[in-house]
Design a protein around this motif. Structure first.
Motif, PDB file in Angstrom:
ATOM      1  N   LEU A   1       0.864  -1.172   0.000  1.00 21.90           N
ATOM      2  CA  LEU A   1       0.000   0.000   0.000  1.00 21.90           C
ATOM      3  C   LEU A   1       0.901   1.222   0.000  1.00 21.90           C
ATOM      4  CD1 LEU A   1      -2.520  -1.218   2.746  1.00 21.90           C
ATOM      5  CD2 LEU A   1      -2.393  -1.826   0.315  1.00 21.90           C
ATOM      6  N   ALA A   2       0.793   2.020  -1.043  1.00 21.57           N
ATOM      7  CA  ALA A   2       1.779   3.070  -1.290  1.00 21.57           C
ATOM      8  C   ALA A   2       1.335   4.442  -0.808  1.00 21.57           C
ATOM      9  CB  ALA A   2       2.091   3.132  -2.794  1.00 21.57           C
ATOM     10  N   GLY A   3       0.107   4.554  -0.312  1.00 21.02           N
ATOM     11  CA  GLY A   3      -0.382   5.890   0.037  1.00 21.02           C
ATOM     12  C   GLY A   3      -0.294   6.807  -1.169  1.00 21.02           C
ATOM     13  N   ASP A   4      -0.033   8.080  -0.923  1.00 20.64           N
ATOM     14  CA  ASP A   4       0.020   9.034  -2.039  1.00 20.64           C
ATOM     15  C   ASP A   4       1.444   9.261  -2.551  1.00 20.64           C
ATOM     16  OD1 ASP A   4      -2.688   9.249  -1.784  1.00 20.64           O
ATOM     17  OD2 ASP A   4      -2.713  11.336  -1.125  1.00 20.64           O
ATOM     18  N   LEU A   5       2.378   8.386  -2.178  1.00 21.52           N
ATOM     19  CA  LEU A   5       3.718   8.499  -2.759  1.00 21.52           C
ATOM     20  C   LEU A   5       3.660   8.257  -4.261  1.00 21.52           C
ATOM     21  CD1 LEU A   5       5.893   6.773  -0.014  1.00 21.52           C
ATOM     22  CD2 LEU A   5       6.089   9.151  -0.802  1.00 21.52           C
ATOM     23  N   VAL A   6       2.677   7.459  -4.691  1.00 20.54           N
ATOM     24  CA  VAL A   6       2.391   7.316  -6.121  1.00 20.54           C
ATOM     25  C   VAL A   6       0.879   7.369  -6.308  1.00 20.54           C
ATOM     26  CG1 VAL A   6       4.454   5.962  -6.659  1.00 20.54           C
ATOM     27  CG2 VAL A   6       2.387   4.781  -5.966  1.00 20.54           C
ATOM     28  N   GLU A   7       0.464   7.921  -7.430  1.00 22.77           N
ATOM     29  CA  GLU A   7      -0.966   7.962  -7.751  1.00 22.77           C
ATOM     30  C   GLU A   7      -1.133   7.515  -9.191  1.00 22.77           C
ATOM     31  OE1 GLU A   7      -3.406  11.339  -6.832  1.00 22.77           O
ATOM     32  OE2 GLU A   7      -2.167  11.856  -5.101  1.00 22.77           O
ATOM     33  N   ASN A   8      -2.251   6.864  -9.455  1.00 21.88           N
ATOM     34  CA  ASN A   8      -2.494   6.336 -10.789  1.00 21.88           C
ATOM     35  C   ASN A   8      -3.591   7.148 -11.465  1.00 21.88           C
ATOM     36  OD1 ASN A   8      -1.789   4.586 -12.786  1.00 21.88           O
ATOM     37  ND2 ASN A   8      -2.288   2.737 -11.619  1.00 21.88           N
ATOM     38  N   GLY A   9      -3.308   7.683 -12.632  1.00 24.15           N
ATOM     39  CA  GLY A   9      -4.340   8.363 -13.402  1.00 24.15           C
ATOM     40  C   GLY A   9      -4.326   9.869 -13.261  1.00 24.15           C
ATOM     41  N   ALA A  10      -3.579  10.409 -12.308  1.00 18.08           N
ATOM     42  CA  ALA A  10      -3.478  11.855 -12.144  1.00 18.08           C
ATOM     43  C   ALA A  10      -2.169  12.158 -11.439  1.00 18.08           C
ATOM     44  CB  ALA A  10      -4.647  12.383 -11.321  1.00 18.08           C
ATOM     45  N   PRO A  11      -1.572  13.329 -11.693  1.00 17.45           N
ATOM     46  CA  PRO A  11      -0.353  13.666 -10.953  1.00 17.45           C
ATOM     47  C   PRO A  11      -0.656  13.733  -9.456  1.00 17.45           C
ATOM     48  CG  PRO A  11      -0.729  15.224 -12.753  1.00 17.45           C
ATOM     49  CD  PRO A  11      -1.976  14.383 -12.622  1.00 17.45           C
ATOM     50  N   PRO A  12       0.272  13.282  -8.619  1.00 17.04           N
ATOM     51  CA  PRO A  12       0.050  13.418  -7.178  1.00 17.04           C
ATOM     52  C   PRO A  12       0.074  14.891  -6.763  1.00 17.04           C
ATOM     53  CG  PRO A  12       2.249  12.521  -7.621  1.00 17.04           C
ATOM     54  CD  PRO A  12       1.544  12.631  -8.939  1.00 17.04           C
ATOM     55  N   TYR A  13      -0.431  15.145  -5.569  1.00 15.31           N
ATOM     56  CA  TYR A  13      -0.467  16.509  -5.035  1.00 15.31           C
ATOM     57  C   TYR A  13       0.905  16.877  -4.474  1.00 15.31           C
ATOM     58  CZ  TYR A  13      -1.755  20.341  -1.871  1.00 15.31           C
ATOM     59  OH  TYR A  13      -1.831  21.534  -1.209  1.00 15.31           O
TER      60      TYR A  13
ATOM     61  N   ARG B   1      13.219   3.700  -3.355  1.00 17.83           N
ATOM     62  CA  ARG B   1      13.305   2.705  -2.264  1.00 17.83           C
ATOM     63  C   ARG B   1      12.068   1.808  -2.238  1.00 17.83           C
ATOM     64  NH1 ARG B   1      15.038   7.421   1.215  1.00 17.83           N
ATOM     65  NH2 ARG B   1      17.280   7.449   0.951  1.00 17.83           N
ATOM     66  N   MET B   2      10.960   2.341  -2.749  1.00 18.24           N
ATOM     67  CA  MET B   2       9.715   1.572  -2.740  1.00 18.24           C
ATOM     68  C   MET B   2       9.691   0.520  -3.852  1.00 18.24           C
ATOM     69  SD  MET B   2       5.987   3.193  -2.129  1.00 18.24           S
ATOM     70  CE  MET B   2       5.727   3.755  -3.784  1.00 18.24           C
ATOM     71  N   VAL B   3      10.498   0.734  -4.898  1.00 14.61           N
ATOM     72  CA  VAL B   3      10.450  -0.177  -6.054  1.00 14.61           C
ATOM     73  C   VAL B   3      10.703  -1.615  -5.614  1.00 14.61           C
ATOM     74  CG1 VAL B   3      11.589  -0.806  -8.213  1.00 14.61           C
ATOM     75  CG2 VAL B   3      11.063   1.597  -7.743  1.00 14.61           C
ATOM     76  N   GLU B   4      11.716  -1.803  -4.735  1.00 15.83           N
ATOM     77  CA  GLU B   4      12.054  -3.185  -4.356  1.00 15.83           C
ATOM     78  C   GLU B   4      10.973  -3.833  -3.497  1.00 15.83           C
ATOM     79  OE1 GLU B   4      15.073  -3.378  -0.857  1.00 15.83           O
ATOM     80  OE2 GLU B   4      15.542  -1.577  -1.986  1.00 15.83           O
ATOM     81  N   LEU B   5      10.124  -2.998  -2.876  1.00 17.84           N
ATOM     82  CA  LEU B   5       9.023  -3.544  -2.063  1.00 17.84           C
ATOM     83  C   LEU B   5       7.835  -3.953  -2.930  1.00 17.84           C
ATOM     84  CD1 LEU B   5       9.004  -0.891   0.826  1.00 17.84           C
ATOM     85  CD2 LEU B   5      10.121  -3.127   0.820  1.00 17.84           C
TER      86      LEU B   5
ATOM     87  N   HIS C   1      -4.837   6.812  -4.608  1.00 19.50           N
ATOM     88  CA  HIS C   1      -5.903   7.182  -5.541  1.00 19.50           C
ATOM     89  C   HIS C   1      -5.632   6.511  -6.893  1.00 19.50           C
ATOM     90  CE1 HIS C   1      -7.001  10.474  -2.720  1.00 19.50           C
ATOM     91  NE2 HIS C   1      -5.688  10.512  -2.505  1.00 19.50           N
ATOM     92  N   GLY C   2      -6.694   6.017  -7.525  1.00 17.14           N
ATOM     93  CA  GLY C   2      -6.570   5.471  -8.875  1.00 17.14           C
ATOM     94  C   GLY C   2      -6.374   3.963  -8.920  1.00 17.14           C
ATOM     95  N   ASP C   3      -6.128   3.481 -10.130  1.00 20.39           N
ATOM     96  CA  ASP C   3      -6.046   2.035 -10.371  1.00 20.39           C
ATOM     97  C   ASP C   3      -4.956   1.357  -9.550  1.00 20.39           C
ATOM     98  OD1 ASP C   3      -8.009   2.110 -12.335  1.00 20.39           O
ATOM     99  OD2 ASP C   3      -6.569   2.375 -13.978  1.00 20.39           O
ATOM    100  N   VAL C   4      -5.217   0.151  -9.135  1.00 20.96           N
ATOM    101  CA  VAL C   4      -4.179  -0.693  -8.548  1.00 20.96           C
ATOM    102  C   VAL C   4      -3.147  -1.002  -9.627  1.00 20.96           C
ATOM    103  CG1 VAL C   4      -3.721  -2.963  -7.519  1.00 20.96           C
ATOM    104  CG2 VAL C   4      -5.751  -1.666  -6.835  1.00 20.96           C
ATOM    105  N   GLY C   5      -1.856  -0.932  -9.259  1.00 25.03           N
ATOM    106  CA  GLY C   5      -0.797  -1.143 -10.245  1.00 25.03           C
ATOM    107  C   GLY C   5       0.185  -2.207  -9.800  1.00 25.03           C
ATOM    108  N   ASP C   6       1.395  -2.098 -10.356  1.00 22.47           N
ATOM    109  CA  ASP C   6       2.443  -3.074 -10.078  1.00 22.47           C
ATOM    110  C   ASP C   6       3.789  -2.351 -10.044  1.00 22.47           C
ATOM    111  OD1 ASP C   6       2.850  -2.338 -12.686  1.00 22.47           O
ATOM    112  OD2 ASP C   6       2.408  -4.296 -13.550  1.00 22.47           O
ATOM    113  N   ARG C   7       4.868  -3.122 -10.055  1.00 23.28           N
ATOM    114  CA  ARG C   7       6.189  -2.503  -9.962  1.00 23.28           C
ATOM    115  C   ARG C   7       6.441  -1.532 -11.119  1.00 23.28           C
ATOM    116  NH1 ARG C   7      11.512  -6.044  -8.951  1.00 23.28           N
ATOM    117  NH2 ARG C   7      10.847  -5.792  -6.790  1.00 23.28           N
ATOM    118  N   ALA C   8       6.014  -1.880 -12.310  1.00 19.14           N
ATOM    119  CA  ALA C   8       6.252  -1.007 -13.468  1.00 19.14           C
ATOM    120  C   ALA C   8       5.588   0.359 -13.259  1.00 19.14           C
ATOM    121  CB  ALA C   8       5.722  -1.677 -14.741  1.00 19.14           C
ATOM    122  N   PHE C   9       4.442   0.356 -12.635  1.00 18.67           N
ATOM    123  CA  PHE C   9       3.744   1.607 -12.323  1.00 18.67           C
ATOM    124  C   PHE C   9       4.559   2.441 -11.333  1.00 18.67           C
ATOM    125  CE2 PHE C   9       0.863   2.850  -8.704  1.00 18.67           C
ATOM    126  CZ  PHE C   9       0.614   4.144  -9.133  1.00 18.67           C
ATOM    127  N   VAL C  10       5.157   1.782 -10.352  1.00 20.39           N
ATOM    128  CA  VAL C  10       5.982   2.512  -9.374  1.00 20.39           C
ATOM    129  C   VAL C  10       7.198   3.124 -10.083  1.00 20.39           C
ATOM    130  CG1 VAL C  10       7.348   2.326  -7.257  1.00 20.39           C
ATOM    131  CG2 VAL C  10       5.204   1.049  -7.468  1.00 20.39           C
TER     132      VAL C  10
END
Ligand SMILES: [Zn+2]
Length: 279
Positions: free
Chosen positions: A176-188, A203-207, A216-225
């Motif tokens: 669960l990434a919180g708002d460190l990444v967001e899918n579909g819109a730029p984060p705030y 640092r989150m990529v390896e997790l 916020h937005g679609d569930v993603g995967d490592r490529a999204f991060v």
């Protein structure tokens, strides 16, 4: 992002063993529920008591057990202002998340009420209730029996705020990434630290070994991060060029991965950090 531009999932979706996500149309926000042996753990509590009550009501679809624990991924209103409705559950978060709710909560409410006048009444009902189970180091383990699994909270550095945490549920292979990444819109970026942010996401990529649930937005995967990291790094790098006088602010705004109208705040925030104004 504008409300309702994406269809909300009106159901809990099980991403891994007893780890459920539900997507709410308001702010296109993801709320996660973990069903443990004697109750639920909820990650993020939405913006108001009424929205929190909606989570509690929806939770009955998964069982009648009480909520034992809550995690706030950071101290923004949509992640922590429903907290009070989940008591007497323990509420976990970074120490600076508790401070953010305490010190900026009233101002956050005023800002959201001004932006969305129709929400003012329910925002006025909010009792600010910061996390009481805080940590200040790199990580902690939540005291919650998640069916024999440990749930880890990881502080990876400053990013979207100075108190974002990632929630790792290893056995279910969910991050669960919180708002460190967001899918579909730029984060705030308004409370962000854009120069640190790409390092934090790196640092989150390896997790990110399985499903990645953004705030916020679609569930993603490592490529999204990785994609998110590249976009945020681009903001930092363009700001360095503006700061050094190589390109203009207007040129930088046109060169980000974000729509031009969404790129100004990130670049300006990064410039403020480069000028030392955020410390
Ligand atoms: Zn946020």
């Amino acid at each position: 992002m504008p409300l309702g531009t994406l269809p909300a999932m009106s159901v809990w979706t099980e991403l891994g063993d007893r780890v459920f996500v539900r997507r709410y149309a308001f702010y296109d926000q993801n709320i996660v529920a973990v069903r443990g042996d004697d109750g639920f753990l909820i990650v993020d509590t939405r913006v108001s008591h009424r929205q929190a009550d909606e989570i509690l009501s929806d939770l009955r679809e998964l069982g009648s057990q009480p909520v034992r624990a809550v995690i706030n991924t950071h101290g923004h209103n949509d992640h922590a202002f429903g907290n009070h409705r989940f008591r007497p559950a323990s509420i976990w978060g970074h120490a600076r998340c508790a401070r953010m709710v305490r010190d900026t909560g009233t101002a956050q409410i005023a800002k959201v009420a001004a932006a969305i006048p129709g929400l003012a009444d329910e925002l006025a009902e909010v009792v600010l209730d910061p996390p009481d189970r805080t940590f200040d180091g790199d990580s902690t383990t939540v005291e919650f029996d998640a069916g024999g699994r440990a749930i880890e909270l990881r502080y990876l550095g400053r990013g979207h705020t100075d108190n974002d945490i990632a929630v790792v549920i290893p056995d279910a292979n969910v991050l669960l990434a919180g708002d460190l990444v967001e899918n579909g819109a730029p984060p705030y970026f308004g409370d962000g630290f854009p120069i640190d942010w790409p390092v934090t996401v790196e640092r989150m990529v390896e997790l990110a070994t399985g499903a990645v649930v953004p705030g916020h937005g679609d569930v993603g995967d490592r490529a999204f991060v990785v994609r998110s990291m590249v976009e945020i790094r681009e903001i930092a790098e363009l700001a360095v060029l503006v700061h050094g006088g190589t390109i203009s602010l207007e040129d930088a705004i046109l060169r980000t991965a974000y729509p031009a109208d969404a790129a100004r705040e990130p670049i300006e925030r990064a410039l403020a950090q480069l000028r030392g104004e955020l410390d």
